[in-house]
Design a protein around this motif. Structure first.
Motif, short mmCIF file in Angstrom:
data_model
loop_
_atom_site.label_atom_id
_atom_site.label_comp_id
_atom_site.label_asym_id
_atom_site.label_seq_id
_atom_site.Cartn_x
_atom_site.Cartn_y
_atom_site.Cartn_z
N VAL A 173 0.83 -1.20 0.00
CA VAL A 173 0.00 0.00 0.00
C VAL A 173 0.87 1.25 0.00
O VAL A 173 0.66 2.18 -0.80
CB VAL A 173 -0.96 -0.01 1.21
CG1 VAL A 173 -1.85 1.22 1.17
CG2 VAL A 173 -1.79 -1.27 1.21
N THR A 222 2.50 1.74 -3.37
CA THR A 222 1.56 2.17 -4.40
C THR A 222 1.22 3.66 -4.23
O THR A 222 1.23 4.42 -5.20
CB THR A 222 0.27 1.33 -4.32
OG1 THR A 222 0.64 -0.04 -4.29
CG2 THR A 222 -0.60 1.58 -5.51
N LEU A 223 0.95 4.06 -2.99
CA LEU A 223 0.66 5.47 -2.73
C LEU A 223 1.83 6.33 -3.19
O LEU A 223 1.65 7.39 -3.80
CB LEU A 223 0.42 5.69 -1.24
CG LEU A 223 -0.96 5.28 -0.70
CD1 LEU A 223 -0.93 5.22 0.81
CD2 LEU A 223 -2.01 6.27 -1.16
N VAL A 250 4.18 5.67 -5.46
CA VAL A 250 4.34 5.72 -6.91
C VAL A 250 3.27 6.61 -7.54
O VAL A 250 3.55 7.41 -8.44
CB VAL A 250 4.29 4.30 -7.51
CG1 VAL A 250 4.34 4.37 -9.02
CG2 VAL A 250 5.45 3.48 -7.00
N VAL A 251 2.05 6.50 -7.03
CA VAL A 251 0.97 7.31 -7.58
C VAL A 251 1.23 8.80 -7.35
O VAL A 251 0.97 9.64 -8.20
CB VAL A 251 -0.38 6.91 -6.94
CG1 VAL A 251 -1.34 8.08 -6.90
CG2 VAL A 251 -1.01 5.79 -7.73
N HIS A 280 3.81 11.74 -13.22
CA HIS A 280 4.09 10.63 -14.13
C HIS A 280 5.25 10.93 -15.05
O HIS A 280 5.37 12.01 -15.58
CB HIS A 280 2.86 10.34 -15.00
CG HIS A 280 1.76 9.79 -14.20
ND1 HIS A 280 1.85 8.58 -13.57
CD2 HIS A 280 0.55 10.28 -13.89
CE1 HIS A 280 0.73 8.36 -12.92
NE2 HIS A 280 -0.07 9.37 -13.09
N PRO A 334 1.27 -2.97 -18.21
CA PRO A 334 1.04 -1.56 -17.93
C PRO A 334 0.97 -1.29 -16.43
O PRO A 334 0.41 -2.09 -15.68
CB PRO A 334 -0.30 -1.26 -18.59
CG PRO A 334 -0.62 -2.43 -19.44
CD PRO A 334 0.18 -3.59 -18.96
N PRO A 389 -0.82 0.74 -14.51
CA PRO A 389 -2.12 0.73 -13.79
C PRO A 389 -2.56 -0.68 -13.45
O PRO A 389 -3.05 -0.93 -12.34
CB PRO A 389 -3.07 1.38 -14.79
CG PRO A 389 -2.23 2.18 -15.69
CD PRO A 389 -0.91 1.48 -15.78
N LEU A 390 -2.39 -1.60 -14.39
CA LEU A 390 -2.84 -2.96 -14.13
C LEU A 390 -1.97 -3.64 -13.08
O LEU A 390 -2.45 -4.37 -12.22
CB LEU A 390 -2.81 -3.78 -15.43
CG LEU A 390 -3.67 -3.23 -16.57
CD1 LEU A 390 -3.67 -4.20 -17.74
CD2 LEU A 390 -5.09 -2.98 -16.09
N TYR A 445 -0.28 -2.34 -10.54
CA TYR A 445 -0.55 -1.92 -9.16
C TYR A 445 -1.96 -2.29 -8.73
O TYR A 445 -2.21 -2.57 -7.56
CB TYR A 445 -0.26 -0.44 -8.99
CG TYR A 445 1.22 -0.19 -8.86
CD1 TYR A 445 1.84 -0.34 -7.63
CD2 TYR A 445 2.00 0.12 -9.96
CE1 TYR A 445 3.20 -0.16 -7.51
CE2 TYR A 445 3.36 0.30 -9.85
CZ TYR A 445 3.96 0.15 -8.62
OH TYR A 445 5.31 0.31 -8.48
N GLY A 446 -2.90 -2.30 -9.68
CA GLY A 446 -4.23 -2.79 -9.36
C GLY A 446 -4.14 -4.22 -8.85
O GLY A 446 -4.71 -4.57 -7.81
N GLY A 447 -3.38 -5.02 -9.56
CA GLY A 447 -3.20 -6.41 -9.16
C GLY A 447 -2.53 -6.53 -7.81
O GLY A 447 -2.94 -7.33 -6.96
N LEU A 453 -2.62 -4.52 -5.30
CA LEU A 453 -3.53 -4.22 -4.19
C LEU A 453 -4.60 -5.28 -4.02
O LEU A 453 -5.02 -5.56 -2.89
CB LEU A 453 -4.14 -2.83 -4.38
CG LEU A 453 -3.16 -1.69 -4.08
CD1 LEU A 453 -3.87 -0.35 -4.05
CD2 LEU A 453 -2.42 -1.91 -2.78
N VAL A 454 -5.04 -5.88 -5.11
CA VAL A 454 -6.01 -6.97 -4.96
C VAL A 454 -5.39 -8.12 -4.17
O VAL A 454 -5.97 -8.64 -3.22
CB VAL A 454 -6.51 -7.45 -6.34
CG1 VAL A 454 -7.27 -8.76 -6.21
CG2 VAL A 454 -7.40 -6.41 -6.98
N PHE A 455 -4.16 -8.47 -4.54
CA PHE A 455 -3.50 -9.56 -3.81
C PHE A 455 -3.20 -9.17 -2.37
O PHE A 455 -3.26 -10.00 -1.47
CB PHE A 455 -2.22 -9.99 -4.54
CG PHE A 455 -2.49 -10.93 -5.67
CD1 PHE A 455 -2.86 -12.24 -5.41
CD2 PHE A 455 -2.42 -10.50 -6.98
CE1 PHE A 455 -3.14 -13.11 -6.45
CE2 PHE A 455 -2.70 -11.36 -8.03
CZ PHE A 455 -3.06 -12.67 -7.76
#
Lengths: 500, 149
Positions: A216, A219-220, A222-223, A227, A387, A389-390, A392-394, A396-398
């Motif tokens: 988490v 990710t925060l 990097v976001v 960019h 990519p 976005p995908l 980091y989405g992954g 966080l899901v994991f």
């Protein structure tokens, strides 16, 4: 040659088809997470802890060992192709490796990294095989006071070494120690730091903290940055290492190994310092130092070897003393605790098949990694094209899956998010994350040893200072923290006087 | 730099003072004390360097591109994603929650292909749910969708 026969027994465990399968899963997984930016071995092992609950400890550790060494190989690929290290030990590799890649020599850089990793990893494992039983025998004579002193030394070196300044490391360490205190005190049953929340009585799970800080928080972080597109250097064609590359690589490999293993094995640990040392050394020794910074193969071969040898070295204090010196080692310690095992000298006696199976699997893993990485490097590199976005989405899901499945509680997921925010601020302000994790896991153990020592001495605090070994180690711990600041002070004063 | 230290310092102190009375005291006390000392030390150091820096900076050093701009939109989306995840997880079930999480995180990273993201999100969520509950025997919260699977 007692350890030799024990090692053979280890191989008989590690070579069971079932365990080989887990080793294979481990190295593949390790390579993948090493390559992907944003996930490292610490996070991966943490996420796997709830999943491996039902697995045989030996199999689980064989897999973890695979992840551990696989991430080292994978990390260098990312460093070389993208100039963003996938993993902290491969920071230095990016310097020369990426330059080589830009000059169209990516495959030679990848090859020298992979072979160097194999050479160093194997020699490092030999070192582990020889050193661990010896140290374990010595460690049998340690009492609680010595253990406590060693842990304090570990704390202070880790904070001094991992941060930009010791003070930042200490902030992180104490944050971790505080987290480790949460929950019911094991010796008295008293609830501490629970804020009245029943969910905190069992303490905060390590997984929650690691996932929060690494997944988490990362990710925060990097976001939050503006960019900018990152370039992936394509592996063009397959130019194998030339004869000149070989002759320039083999010495740095060995030197890196010699440098990496002992530094990693010291309770000062970590894999980052030896890579710096090795880079510096290769540059000094090189006949053409002007090539450094423009893609010198020695600057890839040496640090990569140092990195992998140190990774094997880190396992020495972990297995023999129960003293983790890197974030991943701390998670491995947590994994031992999950199985109610306590790494330390006794583990060699009570559970030899686990210890030696683990060590044997390191040999196998290294070989598997060499075979996986040499011909398949271009294939692995395709992972970098996922990519962002995908990806980091992954992640966080994991992260959610791993945290939730610990106790089936949303509370843990919330806690993970909160700790993630803390992790974001730590990252933003250059406070290293690893000391917090080590502090959290080692803190309760240190407290236990501390109180045990006091119980033996009947409350006499001087026990830590009258036992020669513990006194020496404690003194070292203080020195480690004080010396850098002293040096800086002296240098500042010198600079001040130098100025008119 | 300045804010950093203050935040960390205040954080350390707040943590420290409240609880040092509880339980078998010595170790918590030691840790709290450490937090306070270290936290305030960092705060002081940060303030000093914050104050000292403008004077010390040479004109040539100013050009170093440390980009301190913060991408607030991204952070906003991400916070929303995490919060929504918490709210939805047990109410709507894992698949819906993590689809939302995934899609919002992708947005946070400035993805310009929402349709693709949604497809990947649903696929990944269903796949993970199946793999972890059926394959590994873990429990994940189930909602409407999970019952249909």
């Amino acid at each position: 040659m007692e350890s030799f026969s024990l090692l053979l027994r280890g191989f008989s465990v590690a070579l069971l088809p079932w365990n080989l399968l887990w080793a294979f899963v481990g190295v593949v997984l390790g390579t993948v997470v090493g390559i992907l930016p944003g996930i490292g071995p610490a996070l991966t092992v943490a996420l796997l802890l709830p999943v491996t609950y039902d697995l045989e400890p030996v199999s689980a550790f064989i897999m973890f060992a695979g992840i551990y060494s696989g991430a080292m190989y994978g990390g260098s690929t990312t460093s070389i192709l993208m100039n963003t290290p996938g993993e902290s030990g491969s920071m230095i590799t990016a310097l020369e490796g990426h330059e080589m890649a830009r000059a169209g020599r990516a495959s030679a850089a990848l090859a020298t990294a992979a072979i160097g990793s194999f050479v160093a990893g194997t020699i490092g494992t030999v070192g582990l095989t020889l050193a661990a039983p010896l140290l374990a025998r010595v460690a049998l004579t340690f009492g609680p006071a010595e253990y406590f002193a060693l842990m304090v030394l570990g704390f202070s070196t880790i904070s001094a070494v991992l941060g930009e300044t010791p003070i930042r490391g200490l902030v992180s360490l104490f944050f971790g120690l505080a987290l480790g205190l949460v929950g019911i005190d094991l010796q008295t049953g008293e609830a501490r730091f629970t804020l009245g929340l029943p969910q905190l009585l069992d303490g905060i799970d390590v997984v929650v903290v690691v996932v929060g800080l690494f997944a988490v928080g990362e990710t925060l972080h990097v976001v939050s940055r503006p960019h900018h597109a990152s370039f992936i250097t394509k592996v063009r064609g397959w130019t194998w290492m030339t004869r000149a590359d070989w002759s320039r690589s083999w010495k740095p490999w060995l030197r890196g190994t010699v440098l990496g293993f002992p530094v990693g094995a010291l309770p000062t640990g970590g894999v980052v310092i030896p890579t710096f040392l090795s880079y510096w050394l290769e540059r000094r020794l090189s006949k053409n130092p002007e090539e450094f910074g423009r893609g010198a193969i020695e600057g890839v071969a040496g640090p990569e070897a140092a990195n992998n040898a140190a990774a094997a070295g880190v396992l020495v204090p972990l297995l023999t003393l129960g003293l983790p010196t890197s974030a991943t080692a701390a998670i491995l310690l947590a994994a031992f605790q999950q199985y109610n095992l306590q790494p330390g000298p006794l583990l060699f006696v009570t559970n030899p098949s686990l210890v030696w199976g683990l060590i044997a699997s390191l040999y196998i893993g290294n070989l598997a990694l060499l075979l996986l990485n040499l011909p398949l490097a271009p294939l692995w590199a395709r992972l970098l094209e996922i990519p962002q976005p995908l990806l980091y989405g992954g992640i966080l899901v994991f992260a959610t899956v791993g945290t939730y499945s610990l106790n089936s509680s949303v509370f843990d997921v919330g806690l993970m998010s909160v700790i993630g925010v803390v992790g974001y601020f730590m990252r933003r302000f250059d406070v290293p994350v690893a000391p917090a994790i080590i502090g959290m896991i080692l803190g309760p153990l240190a407290e236990q040893q501390f109180r045990r020592a006091l119980a033996i001495s009947q409350g006499e605090m001087s026990v830590f200072l009258t036992r020669p070994l513990s006194a020496t180690v404690l003194a070292l711990a203080v020195l480690v923290l004080v010396i850098p600041s002293l040096l800086r002070l002296l240098r500042a004063r010198a600079a001040h006087q130098g100025r008119p | 730099m300045l804010g950093i230290g203050l935040a960390a310092g205040a954080f350390g102190i707040r943590f420290g003072v409240g609880y040092d009375r509880i339980g078998p005291r010595f170790f918590p006390f030691l840790v709290s004390l450490g937090l306070v000392v270290v936290g305030s030390w960092l705060a002081v150091a940060a303030m000093r360097s914050g104050r000292a820096r403008p004077a010390a900076v040479e004109p040539s050093e100013v050009a170093i591109p440390t980009d301190w701009r913060t991408n607030w939109t991204g952070l906003g989306y991400l916070s929303l994603a995490l919060l929504l995840n918490l709210l939805l997880l047990e109410r709507a079930g894992f698949v819906i929650a993590s689809t939302a999480l995934f899609w919002l995180v992708a947005r946070a990273f400035g993805s310009r292909r929402p349709a693709r993201d949604a497809v990947v999100a649903v696929l990944l969520s269903v796949l993970v749910y199946q793999a972890f509950t059926r394959g590994l025997g873990l429990t994940l919260p189930s909602g409407v969708i999970e019952r249909l699977l």
